[in-house]
Design a protein around this motif. Structure first.
Motif, PDB file in Angstrom:
ATOM      1  N   TRP A  86       2.902   3.307  -2.468  1.00  0.00           N
ATOM      2  CA  TRP A  86       3.769   3.835  -1.404  1.00  0.00           C
ATOM      3  C   TRP A  86       3.689   2.972  -0.149  1.00  0.00           C
ATOM      4  N   ILE A  87       2.553   2.302   0.076  1.00  0.00           N
ATOM      5  CA  ILE A  87       2.478   1.344   1.185  1.00  0.00           C
ATOM      6  C   ILE A  87       3.435   0.191   0.931  1.00  0.00           C
ATOM      7  N   ARG A  88       3.447  -0.324  -0.298  1.00  0.00           N
ATOM      8  CA  ARG A  88       4.362  -1.408  -0.655  1.00  0.00           C
ATOM      9  C   ARG A  88       5.808  -0.993  -0.400  1.00  0.00           C
ATOM     10  N   ASN A  89       6.178   0.206  -0.860  1.00  0.00           N
ATOM     11  CA  ASN A  89       7.552   0.673  -0.682  1.00  0.00           C
ATOM     12  C   ASN A  89       7.916   0.804   0.794  1.00  0.00           C
ATOM     13  N   LYS A  90       7.001   1.327   1.580  1.00  0.00           N
ATOM     14  CA  LYS A  90       7.250   1.489   3.005  1.00  0.00           C
ATOM     15  C   LYS A  90       7.492   0.141   3.680  1.00  0.00           C
ATOM     16  N   ILE A  91       6.655  -0.855   3.368  1.00  0.00           N
ATOM     17  CA  ILE A  91       6.751  -2.156   4.015  1.00  0.00           C
ATOM     18  C   ILE A  91       8.045  -2.864   3.635  1.00  0.00           C
ATOM     19  N   PHE A  92       8.361  -2.917   2.347  1.00  0.00           N
ATOM     20  CA  PHE A  92       9.542  -3.665   1.935  1.00  0.00           C
ATOM     21  C   PHE A  92      10.843  -2.952   2.288  1.00  0.00           C
ATOM     22  N   ASP A  93      10.825  -1.629   2.325  1.00  0.00           N
ATOM     23  CA  ASP A  93      11.994  -0.911   2.836  1.00  0.00           C
ATOM     24  C   ASP A  93      12.204  -1.245   4.310  1.00  0.00           C
ATOM     25  N   PHE A  94      11.120  -1.338   5.044  1.00  0.00           N
ATOM     26  CA  PHE A  94      11.186  -1.656   6.471  1.00  0.00           C
ATOM     27  C   PHE A  94      11.790  -3.044   6.693  1.00  0.00           C
ATOM     28  N   PHE A  95      11.421  -3.999   5.850  1.00  0.00           N
ATOM     29  CA  PHE A  95      11.920  -5.360   6.013  1.00  0.00           C
ATOM     30  C   PHE A  95      13.421  -5.486   5.727  1.00  0.00           C
ATOM     31  N   THR A  96      13.992  -4.547   5.002  1.00  0.00           N
ATOM     32  CA  THR A  96      15.419  -4.631   4.670  1.00  0.00           C
ATOM     33  C   THR A  96      16.305  -3.997   5.732  1.00  0.00           C
ATOM     34  N   LEU A  97      15.699  -3.314   6.706  1.00  0.00           N
ATOM     35  CA  LEU A  97      16.471  -2.642   7.747  1.00  0.00           C
ATOM     36  C   LEU A  97      16.685  -3.566   8.943  1.00  0.00           C
ATOM     37  N   PRO A  98      17.637  -3.251   9.830  1.00  0.00           N
ATOM     38  CA  PRO A  98      17.885  -4.087  11.010  1.00  0.00           C
ATOM     39  C   PRO A  98      16.637  -4.249  11.863  1.00  0.00           C
ATOM     40  N   HIS A  99      16.485  -5.423  12.473  1.00  0.00           N
ATOM     41  CA  HIS A  99      15.257  -5.732  13.205  1.00  0.00           C
ATOM     42  C   HIS A  99      15.150  -5.006  14.542  1.00  0.00           C
ATOM     43  N   THR A 100      16.219  -4.289  14.927  1.00  0.00           N
ATOM     44  CA  THR A 100      16.185  -3.575  16.213  1.00  0.00           C
ATOM     45  C   THR A 100      15.496  -2.218  16.112  1.00  0.00           C
ATOM     46  N   GLN A 101      15.016  -1.878  14.925  1.00  0.00           N
ATOM     47  CA  GLN A 101      14.404  -0.565  14.722  1.00  0.00           C
ATOM     48  C   GLN A 101      13.046  -0.455  15.410  1.00  0.00           C
ATOM     49  N   ASP A 102      12.534   0.769  15.427  1.00  0.00           N
ATOM     50  CA  ASP A 102      11.196   1.016  15.949  1.00  0.00           C
ATOM     51  C   ASP A 102      10.157   0.405  15.007  1.00  0.00           C
ATOM     52  N   PRO A 103       8.953   0.138  15.523  1.00  0.00           N
ATOM     53  CA  PRO A 103       7.916  -0.434  14.659  1.00  0.00           C
ATOM     54  C   PRO A 103       7.501   0.535  13.553  1.00  0.00           C
ATOM     55  N   LEU A 104       6.990  -0.022  12.472  1.00  0.00           N
ATOM     56  CA  LEU A 104       6.453   0.771  11.362  1.00  0.00           C
ATOM     57  C   LEU A 104       4.948   0.895  11.559  1.00  0.00           C
ATOM     58  N   THR A 105       4.434   2.118  11.490  1.00  0.00           N
ATOM     59  CA  THR A 105       2.995   2.341  11.614  1.00  0.00           C
ATOM     60  C   THR A 105       2.479   3.036  10.365  1.00  0.00           C
ATOM     61  N   LEU A 106       1.440   2.460   9.767  1.00  0.00           N
ATOM     62  CA  LEU A 106       0.861   2.981   8.542  1.00  0.00           C
ATOM     63  C   LEU A 106      -0.642   3.159   8.726  1.00  0.00           C
ATOM     64  N   ARG A 107      -1.207   3.996   7.898  1.00  0.00           N
ATOM     65  CA  ARG A 107      -2.667   4.171   7.896  1.00  0.00           C
ATOM     66  C   ARG A 107      -3.127   4.255   6.454  1.00  0.00           C
ATOM     67  N   TYR A 108      -4.060   3.399   6.077  1.00  0.00           N
ATOM     68  CA  TYR A 108      -4.508   3.357   4.682  1.00  0.00           C
ATOM     69  C   TYR A 108      -5.882   2.696   4.609  1.00  0.00           C
ATOM     70  N   HIS A 109      -6.398   2.546   3.382  1.00  0.00           N
ATOM     71  CA  HIS A 109      -7.740   2.013   3.180  1.00  0.00           C
ATOM     72  C   HIS A 109      -7.681   0.691   2.415  1.00  0.00           C
ATOM     73  N   ILE A 110      -8.498  -0.266   2.855  1.00  0.00           N
ATOM     74  CA  ILE A 110      -8.584  -1.548   2.162  1.00  0.00           C
ATOM     75  C   ILE A 110     -10.051  -1.894   1.911  1.00  0.00           C
ATOM     76  N   THR A 111     -10.257  -2.857   1.006  1.00  0.00           N
ATOM     77  CA  THR A 111     -11.584  -3.417   0.794  1.00  0.00           C
ATOM     78  C   THR A 111     -11.678  -4.699   1.609  1.00  0.00           C
ATOM     79  N   ASN A 112     -12.625  -4.758   2.531  1.00  0.00           N
ATOM     80  CA  ASN A 112     -12.711  -5.915   3.421  1.00  0.00           C
ATOM     81  C   ASN A 112     -13.474  -7.071   2.776  1.00  0.00           C
ATOM     82  N   GLY A 113     -13.695  -8.127   3.533  1.00  0.00           N
ATOM     83  CA  GLY A 113     -14.347  -9.313   3.005  1.00  0.00           C
ATOM     84  C   GLY A 113     -15.790  -9.092   2.599  1.00  0.00           C
ATOM     85  N   GLU A 114     -16.402  -7.971   3.038  1.00  0.00           N
ATOM     86  CA  GLU A 114     -17.768  -7.632   2.669  1.00  0.00           C
ATOM     87  C   GLU A 114     -17.806  -6.607   1.543  1.00  0.00           C
ATOM     88  N   SER A 115     -16.653  -6.417   0.883  1.00  0.00           N
ATOM     89  CA  SER A 115     -16.524  -5.472  -0.243  1.00  0.00           C
ATOM     90  C   SER A 115     -16.777  -4.024   0.175  1.00  0.00           C
TER      91      SER A 115
END
Length: 231
Positions: A86-115
């Protein structure tokens, strides 16, 4: 200061249009010397990550070159598997919309460089420069904030369970998944596609959740069920 002095990323020097270079180099000065922000620059038309400041590189460690080589595919691989689609869908949907839109804000979990798994708030702002679209990605490590919030949520649940005469509300793992997707604005059909279930099943989950929480509509459901969405 030219681009070569601003960053050691070859993608930036070779991908930017020559007239764009002087303008973006000024932006990168601020990015590089920021003491707090983790920043990554992405060029939409050429599908290239152009730059990441030192704080962003520290977040993903030695894998930064993989981000430059593999792009979003690599970044999505760092995201928790339950959230990546769903993060992927949110980001790529955002990129297809006009650039004058409001910013996209997401919150999720990642594995950092220290695992280690960390909670990230990710804000994307789009800017048109020389007929090219630049996506400025701002990242904030909110792991400690999430930990504090969870502590108080658990405390609230313990306190309420001591005095409540009502049986606790049981929400299945699948219902929690559906609830999170509903909260992120997905339709029943989109939820069905993401979770590989039928549209009828997705609609049934939505109706069951509305009944369980004793609310009238989806908007009221999201507001009332906030604590379950964050579990």
């Amino acid at each position: 200061m030219n681009l070569a002095e601003t960053t050691d990323c070859p993608n930036l020097r070779t991908s930017c249009h020559s007239s764009l270079g002087p303008r973006i180099s000024e932006v990168l000065k601020s990015c590089q010397y920021s003491k707090n922000l983790m920043i990554c620059v992405y060029q939409i038309e050429k599908d290239h990550f152009l730059y990441g400041n030192i704080h962003f590189k520290n977040l993903i460690g030695t894998d930064f070159n993989k981000l430059i080589a593999e792009g979003w595919r690599f970044w999505l691989s760092k995201i928790d598997s339950k959230e990546s689609l769903w993060i992927r869908n949110k980001i790529f949907d955002f990129f297809t919309l006009p650039h004058t839109q409001d910013p996209l804000t997401l919150r999720y979990h990642i594995t950092n460089g220290e695992s280690k798994q960390v909670c990230i708030r990710h804000e994307i702002r789009l800017h048109k420069m020389e007929r090219q679209t630049i996506a400025l990605n701002y990242f904030f490590d909110v792991t400690d904030k999430e930990r504090i919030e969870q502590y108080f949520q658990l405390s609230d649940k313990v306190d309420s369970s001591r005095f409540s005469k009502e049986p606790s509300l049981h929400i299945s793992t699948r219902e929690k998944e559906v609830l999170r997707l509903i909260a992120n604005g997905f339709s029943s059909k989109e939820i069905a596609d993401i979770l590989f279930i039928s549209n009828h099943t997705a609609i049934s989950h939505r109706k069951n959740l509305i009944e369980k929480f004793q609310v009238k509509n989806t908007a009221h459901l999201v507001k009332t069920a906030a604590e379950f969405i964050n579990l």
